[in-house]
Design a protein around this motif. Sequence first.
Motif, PDB file in Angstrom:
ATOM      1  N   UNK A  89      57.393  24.595  35.682  1.00  0.00           N
ATOM      2  CA  UNK A  89      58.772  25.070  35.608  1.00  0.00           C
ATOM      3  C   UNK A  89      58.784  26.576  35.451  1.00  0.00           C
ATOM      4  N   UNK A  90      59.844  27.260  35.899  1.00  0.00           N
ATOM      5  CA  UNK A  90      59.908  28.728  35.785  1.00  0.00           C
ATOM      6  C   UNK A  90      59.723  29.173  34.344  1.00  0.00           C
ATOM      7  N   UNK A  91      58.930  30.208  34.176  1.00  0.00           N
ATOM      8  CA  UNK A  91      58.673  30.721  32.821  1.00  0.00           C
ATOM      9  C   UNK A  91      59.785  31.637  32.338  1.00  0.00           C
ATOM     10  N   UNK A  92      60.666  32.059  33.247  1.00  0.00           N
ATOM     11  CA  UNK A  92      61.777  32.924  32.849  1.00  0.00           C
ATOM     12  C   UNK A  92      62.933  32.701  33.812  1.00  0.00           C
ATOM     13  N   UNK A  93      64.083  33.228  33.446  1.00  0.00           N
ATOM     14  CA  UNK A  93      65.277  33.068  34.295  1.00  0.00           C
ATOM     15  C   UNK A  93      65.159  33.841  35.587  1.00  0.00           C
ATOM     16  N   UNK A  94      64.256  34.842  35.625  1.00  0.00           N
ATOM     17  CA  UNK A  94      64.135  35.675  36.825  1.00  0.00           C
ATOM     18  C   UNK A  94      63.425  34.950  37.962  1.00  0.00           C
ATOM     19  N   UNK A  95      62.707  33.882  37.652  1.00  0.00           N
ATOM     20  CA  UNK A  95      62.007  33.140  38.696  1.00  0.00           C
ATOM     21  C   UNK A  95      63.001  32.254  39.428  1.00  0.00           C
ATOM     22  N   UNK A  96      63.010  32.376  40.764  1.00  0.00           N
ATOM     23  CA  UNK A  96      63.970  31.627  41.560  1.00  0.00           C
ATOM     24  C   UNK A  96      63.549  30.179  41.764  1.00  0.00           C
ATOM     25  N   UNK A  97      62.257  29.930  41.791  1.00  0.00           N
ATOM     26  CA  UNK A  97      61.787  28.571  42.067  1.00  0.00           C
ATOM     27  C   UNK A  97      60.581  28.260  41.186  1.00  0.00           C
ATOM     28  N   UNK A  98      60.273  26.982  41.032  1.00  0.00           N
ATOM     29  CA  UNK A  98      59.107  26.617  40.221  1.00  0.00           C
ATOM     30  C   UNK A  98      57.815  27.158  40.835  1.00  0.00           C
ATOM     31  N   UNK A  99      56.833  27.331  39.988  1.00  0.00           N
ATOM     32  CA  UNK A  99      55.527  27.802  40.429  1.00  0.00           C
ATOM     33  C   UNK A  99      54.624  26.604  40.705  1.00  0.00           C
ATOM     34  N   UNK A 100      53.724  26.781  41.669  1.00  0.00           N
ATOM     35  CA  UNK A 100      52.803  25.701  42.021  1.00  0.00           C
ATOM     36  C   UNK A 100      51.372  26.230  42.065  1.00  0.00           C
ATOM     37  N   UNK A 101      50.437  25.331  41.863  1.00  0.00           N
ATOM     38  CA  UNK A 101      49.014  25.639  41.976  1.00  0.00           C
ATOM     39  C   UNK A 101      48.265  24.331  42.100  1.00  0.00           C
ATOM     40  N   UNK A 102      47.144  24.363  42.789  1.00  0.00           N
ATOM     41  CA  UNK A 102      46.338  23.155  42.911  1.00  0.00           C
ATOM     42  C   UNK A 102      45.550  22.944  41.626  1.00  0.00           C
ATOM     43  N   UNK A 103      45.135  21.713  41.418  1.00  0.00           N
ATOM     44  CA  UNK A 103      44.293  21.410  40.259  1.00  0.00           C
ATOM     45  C   UNK A 103      42.988  22.197  40.341  1.00  0.00           C
ATOM     46  N   UNK A 104      42.477  22.370  41.536  1.00  0.00           N
ATOM     47  CA  UNK A 104      41.264  23.161  41.740  1.00  0.00           C
ATOM     48  C   UNK A 104      41.434  24.574  41.191  1.00  0.00           C
ATOM     49  N   UNK A 105      42.596  25.173  41.436  1.00  0.00           N
ATOM     50  CA  UNK A 105      42.905  26.516  40.955  1.00  0.00           C
ATOM     51  C   UNK A 105      43.032  26.544  39.429  1.00  0.00           C
ATOM     52  N   UNK A 106      43.683  25.538  38.875  1.00  0.00           N
ATOM     53  CA  UNK A 106      43.890  25.494  37.428  1.00  0.00           C
ATOM     54  C   UNK A 106      42.562  25.339  36.695  1.00  0.00           C
ATOM     55  N   UNK A 107      41.640  24.596  37.251  1.00  0.00           N
ATOM     56  CA  UNK A 107      40.344  24.393  36.597  1.00  0.00           C
ATOM     57  C   UNK A 107      39.631  25.727  36.362  1.00  0.00           C
ATOM     58  N   UNK A 108      39.630  26.585  37.378  1.00  0.00           N
ATOM     59  CA  UNK A 108      38.977  27.892  37.225  1.00  0.00           C
ATOM     60  C   UNK A 108      39.726  28.746  36.215  1.00  0.00           C
ATOM     61  N   UNK A 109      41.041  28.663  36.220  1.00  0.00           N
ATOM     62  CA  UNK A 109      41.814  29.434  35.249  1.00  0.00           C
ATOM     63  C   UNK A 109      41.571  28.967  33.823  1.00  0.00           C
ATOM     64  N   UNK A 110      41.267  27.701  33.643  1.00  0.00           N
ATOM     65  CA  UNK A 110      40.946  27.199  32.304  1.00  0.00           C
ATOM     66  C   UNK A 110      39.700  27.912  31.776  1.00  0.00           C
ATOM     67  N   UNK A 111      38.692  28.060  32.626  1.00  0.00           N
ATOM     68  CA  UNK A 111      37.456  28.737  32.212  1.00  0.00           C
ATOM     69  C   UNK A 111      37.757  30.181  31.831  1.00  0.00           C
ATOM     70  N   UNK A 112      38.573  30.859  32.644  1.00  0.00           N
ATOM     71  CA  UNK A 112      38.911  32.260  32.370  1.00  0.00           C
ATOM     72  C   UNK A 112      39.683  32.375  31.054  1.00  0.00           C
ATOM     73  N   UNK A 113      40.657  31.487  30.855  1.00  0.00           N
ATOM     74  CA  UNK A 113      41.481  31.567  29.643  1.00  0.00           C
ATOM     75  C   UNK A 113      40.658  31.276  28.395  1.00  0.00           C
ATOM     76  N   UNK A 114      39.778  30.291  28.456  1.00  0.00           N
ATOM     77  CA  UNK A 114      38.971  29.970  27.275  1.00  0.00           C
ATOM     78  C   UNK A 114      38.097  31.157  26.872  1.00  0.00           C
ATOM     79  N   UNK A 115      37.498  31.809  27.842  1.00  0.00           N
ATOM     80  CA  UNK A 115      36.690  32.992  27.539  1.00  0.00           C
ATOM     81  C   UNK A 115      37.544  34.087  26.918  1.00  0.00           C
ATOM     82  N   UNK A 116      38.763  34.251  27.417  1.00  0.00           N
ATOM     83  CA  UNK A 116      39.642  35.291  26.895  1.00  0.00           C
ATOM     84  C   UNK A 116      40.061  34.997  25.453  1.00  0.00           C
TER      85      UNK A 116
END
Length: 836
Positions: free
Chosen positions: A782-809
Motif C-alpha cells: 500500500x502507498x506509504x504516503x498520500x503523495x503516492x498515486x498507486x500502490x508499489x509492487x515488487x517481486x518476492x525475488x526482489x524483496x529477498x535481496x532487500x531483506x539481506x540489505x536491511x538486516x545488515x543495515x
Amino acid sequence: MDFWSRLIGSPAPQKRVPSSSVSDPNARLARFKKAYAQIQHLCDQPRNLTKDGITLVELQKLFTRLAQLIRDESRAPSPHLCLQYAASQQIHALVSRVAVISHHEGVIHATVELLSTLVDSDEEDFLSNRSFAKSLMRLVTRLLGSGGILLEIETETAVLELLFSIAAKIRLEPSILPVWFASTAKPELEDVFVREKKSFVGITQKDDFPLCYLLMGRVHHEGRIGDFARTGLLYIFEATGRSLDLEEWVVSSDLPTLMASGLGALYSQLSRELSILHPDASLPAVLAMSDYSTTHPRATAESAFSERHQAHIATFLSYLAFWQDVLDHCRSADVKQTLLDHFQILFLQQLLYPSILQSSDTDAGSSIAVLTYVNAILQALDYPDLVHSILTYLLAIPSASTPEARPTTPRRPAMPPRSPTALKRRQSLLFITAPKNPAEAVEPALFNLVDLIRSSLTSSNAQTVYAALCLSTTILVRQPRYAFGTLLGVQRTKPQDLTRTTGALQLEVGNYAQIAASLHDQALDDAFIDLVDDARTAIEAQLPDSTSGTRSDEAASDSCTLPSGDNFMRLVSAQLSMFWSNSIDVNLALTQALASIALCTPLCINGWFCLDPAYCAYAEPQHAVTQRSWQKYLTNDESDDLAALEGSYRTPIWPDAHAAQLPRLYSILLSLTAELDGIRQAVPNLDQLIAGRKHMLQAADVDASMTNVPSSAVLAYDDANADAPGNSIVSASRSHSPARVPASGDTSSGASPSAAKASLFLPPPPESPSTTHILMQVLTFSPSSDSEASPRTATLNHVLTNVIVLQEFVLEIAAIIQARAAVLGDREVSVGRTRA
C-alpha cells in the motif's frame, strides 16, 4: 691439449683498446672535435635533394656520438674538456638550427638528446647561459608551438622531459630564473582589454616565459608527456614564492585563465545526459538477484560505464588533481588567491553552477549527470581551499565575516592581504564576467545544491534518487561540517543535556538487534563484533588529534542535534519507508547515507536513531534492595556514587511500539518488519528462501558486488584522509556474512503482522509451483504516503535481496550506537545519571 683445442676450437684473439684512450681527456676531446668538425663540414655543403636523406642520417649519428662522448666524460674524472669545448664553441646554436631546418625525426630526437646531456651536466653552467636558453627555446617552440612539425610520441616525450629538467633546475637554483624568464608586462594593456570586455582575462606574454607556456600546453596530455608537463609547471609555480617579478607576472598573465578554462573545457566534454545503470555484461550479482532494470528510458543518455565516458571523466579528474597540486606547491599567496578567484568565477560560477541550475529530472539524465559529476569532484578533492570554495558557493554558505554565518561552518584558511595587482586582477575578472542585466543573475542563494538534492530525492527515477544519495553521503563523510546548517538543519546544543544512561544504551542496542534477528534469525555475533570495530575506527578518525591544537572540550562545544522536522531526514525517511520496493542500489545508497549521519561525531542522534532521554521512564523497584555487608563502610559520598552507578544500569521502559516518542528510524523499521511478517504468513518457506539468498550472495562475492554501484559514482574513502572518517562503514558491513547478536526477550519486532497483511496482495499459487514461479510472484504494498498515486509492487525475488540489505543495515546501526558510546564516553552516555 692440442687435440682438445682443435676439437673445440679456440676463440679468435680480440683487439684490446688501450685504457688510456678511453680515460684520457685529450683523446676524448680529439674524438669530440673530429665528430663536431664532420657536422660543420656537412652543414657547410650546399643542399642536394638527392643526398639529403644520407646527410641527415649521418648528422643523426654524429649528434648521437657527441651526446655519448659527453655522457662518458661526465662519469670520468676531471678535467672535462669536451664540455668546455662544447660551451666555448656554442655547439647548441648549430645543432638547434640544424634540427629546425631538417624536419627529420631522427635528427630532432638526437638533438634533443644532446641538449639534454648538456642540461644534465653540472659544469659550464649551460642553464645560466642566455645564448643556450635562447637556442633551446627557439627549437622547442618550433617543435611544439607552431604545429608545422609532427613528432612521434617518443620524440615529443623526450622534448617534454627536457623542459621538465630545466624547470627542476630552476627550482633547485632560483638564481638562473632570469635567464629563462624576463618580464615585459604592461599592466596598462589589461585596462584596455577590460574596458572592451574581451573574451579572455589577463595578458598573453609567451615571449616572456616560453618555457611556462610550452608546459601549460601539454598539461592535459596523458602518459609521460602530461606527467612531465604537469610536474614541470608545479616547479614553476613553486618558484613564484622566491621571485617577486615572477609572482607579479603570473598574477597579471593569462595563465590562471588558461588553467580555469582548461578545466572548464574538460568538464564540458562530459555528457549532459548520463545513465549510471549497469550494463547486462557487468551486472553485479546483488542487482541481478532483484528487479533491477538495465534499460535507460532515454537512448541518448551516455552510459557511465562506456569507454568514452570513463576516458573523459578520468582526464577531467586528473586535471582537477593537477589544480590541487599547483595550489599545494605554490608559495605565493597572491598567485594562489588569483588561481582560486579564477576557479570560482570562471569554473564554478560560469560553468558548474549553471549546469546545476539547468539540470532537470524530466529529461531522464541531466540531474543524474550533474549530481554524479559533483560527487566525483568532491571525492577527488582534499585541498582545503578548493573544497571551501566549492561548498561555500554551491551550498550558499555565508562567509565567516557575515553575521548570519553558521558557527559550525569551517572557516577558510587565513591568507595574507592581497597585493594591489591581485586586487586589480580580481576586480577585472568580476567586471568581465558580470551579466549584462544584473536583474537576470541567479545565485545559489535562490537555488543551490541542497535544493537539487532534495528535489532529486522525491524523483520517480531510481537513478536520480541514487545519485542524490551518493552525493549526500560524500558530503557527510568527507566534509560533514559543511553539511551542518545546509543539507542537515542542525541546531546547536549542549552535549551534557543529550546523554542517556548505560541501561538505556543497552536496551537501545538490544532493540535494534531484535529487529535484525526478526528479519532473519541466524547467528549475528561475529558480524556485530566486526561492525563495532569498523564503526569505532570511523569515529576515532574524526576526533581531534592531540597535535592539532584543538582541545576535546572545544570539539564538544560544536555539538548539535537534528530537529524533528529536518527536511533531508524527512525525505530520506520517506525513501526508507518504501524499502521493500526500492531498487537495490537505491537502498544501498540510502543505508550508506543514514549510517554516515549516525557516524558524525558532532551530531547528536537522539530522536532519529536513539530515544530522547527525556522520554525514558523507569519502573520503581518492586523489592527492597539488600544491602551488602561492605556497603556499611562507605562514606556518604561513596554511597551516593554507588547508588548513582547502580541507577545508571537500570533498564528504562520504552514507549509503546506505536508511540510518537519512538526514534523515527526505529518506527520505520518496525513497520517494515510488520510488512515482512505479513509476507512470511503468505509464504510459509520465506525463511528458507532468505537463507538461500544469503548463501547465493556470499557465493557471488557480495563484497565486490555491493561496492561497485557504479564505479563513477561510488564513494572512495581513504583512511589517510583526515576529512574522511575511515572506510565506509556501510560498504564494510556488506562484506560480513550476517551472524547472531544476543538479544534479550522475544525476537519478534513487537509489531502486529496484521498491519501489513491487509496491504499485501498475493495471487494464489498453483498446486505445484516451481521455485522460479514463487520468486517471480508480485507483492503489492500500500502507498506509504498520500503523495503516492498507486500502490508499489515488487517481486518476492526482489524483496529477498532487500531483506539481506536491511538486516545488515539494522545490525550496523546497533553497532554504531554501541561504538559511539564506547569512543565518545560521557558525550553519549552518562554513568550515574538517571532520569525519573
